[in-house]
Enzyme design. Structure first.
Site, PDB file in Angstrom:
ATOM      1  N   GLU A  50     -57.792  -0.467 -37.913  1.00  0.00           N
ATOM      2  CA  GLU A  50     -57.251   0.883 -38.078  1.00  0.00           C
ATOM      3  C   GLU A  50     -55.731   0.867 -38.021  1.00  0.00           C
ATOM      4  OE1 GLU A  50     -59.871   4.146 -36.055  1.00  0.00           O
ATOM      5  OE2 GLU A  50     -59.709   2.435 -34.679  1.00  0.00           O
ATOM      6  N   TYR A  94     -41.968  27.416 -37.048  1.00  0.00           N
ATOM      7  CA  TYR A  94     -42.965  26.441 -37.484  1.00  0.00           C
ATOM      8  C   TYR A  94     -42.337  25.211 -38.131  1.00  0.00           C
ATOM      9  CZ  TYR A  94     -42.679  29.136 -41.864  1.00  0.00           C
ATOM     10  OH  TYR A  94     -42.254  29.801 -42.982  1.00  0.00           O
ATOM     11  N   GLU A 146     -56.413  11.990 -28.383  1.00  0.00           N
ATOM     12  CA  GLU A 146     -56.020  12.806 -27.235  1.00  0.00           C
ATOM     13  C   GLU A 146     -54.542  12.600 -26.895  1.00  0.00           C
ATOM     14  OE1 GLU A 146     -60.398  11.771 -26.776  1.00  0.00           O
ATOM     15  OE2 GLU A 146     -58.586  10.744 -27.427  1.00  0.00           O
ATOM     16  N   LYS A 203     -59.078  12.662 -37.178  1.00  0.00           N
ATOM     17  CA  LYS A 203     -59.063  11.446 -37.995  1.00  0.00           C
ATOM     18  C   LYS A 203     -60.156  11.617 -39.046  1.00  0.00           C
ATOM     19  CE  LYS A 203     -58.813   7.482 -35.985  1.00  0.00           C
ATOM     20  NZ  LYS A 203     -59.076   6.226 -35.260  1.00  0.00           N
TER      21      LYS A 203
END
Length: 124
Positions: free
Chosen positions: A27, A59, A78, A104
């Site tokens: 990954e 934003y 997390e 993901k």
């Protein structure tokens, strides 16, 4: 007539990144697509009443923070969500609470799955 304005909310939905996060070495080398959703709450009264950018949760700043965090390799969703929320609270004083979801896409779990995600909420 005078109105009392409740806290408002600024959202960024479905911000897409290609990044190199994950526990597995593959990954970290191959990378994957990630999608981030942010909801930041706070007093937006000045922006609402006076059309003043200084009175809102910008934003553009939320996006910059998110991009900075997403370019730094991490193992866990997390951790990414926490770093985005923490940095936003530190930089944008109008935020009372922030919710960040990091997803993901097509996680490598040995089965078809649209996404895996982690959502965290931080507040002052």
């Amino acid at each position: 007539m005078k109105y009392k304005l409740a806290p408002g909310e600024v959202r960024l939905k479905s911000i897409e990144f290609f990044a190199f996060h994950g526990v597995q070495v593959e990954e970290q080398k191959i990378g994957n697509r990630y999608v981030v959703d942010i909801s930041a709450k706070g007093d937006l009264g000045l922006a609402a009443k006076e059309d003043n950018l200084n009175g809102t949760i910008d934003y553009c700043i939320l996006y910059r923070i998110t991009k900075e965090v997403m370019t730094q390799p991490a193992k866990l969703l997390e951790h990414l969500a926490f770093k985005i929320a923490e940095k936003a609270l530190n930089e944008i004083t109008l935020i009372d609470s922030i919710e960040v979801k990091v997803a993901k896409m097509n996680p490598p779990i040995g089965a078809l799955a649209k996404e895996s995600s982690a959502t965290l909420i931080l507040s002052r």
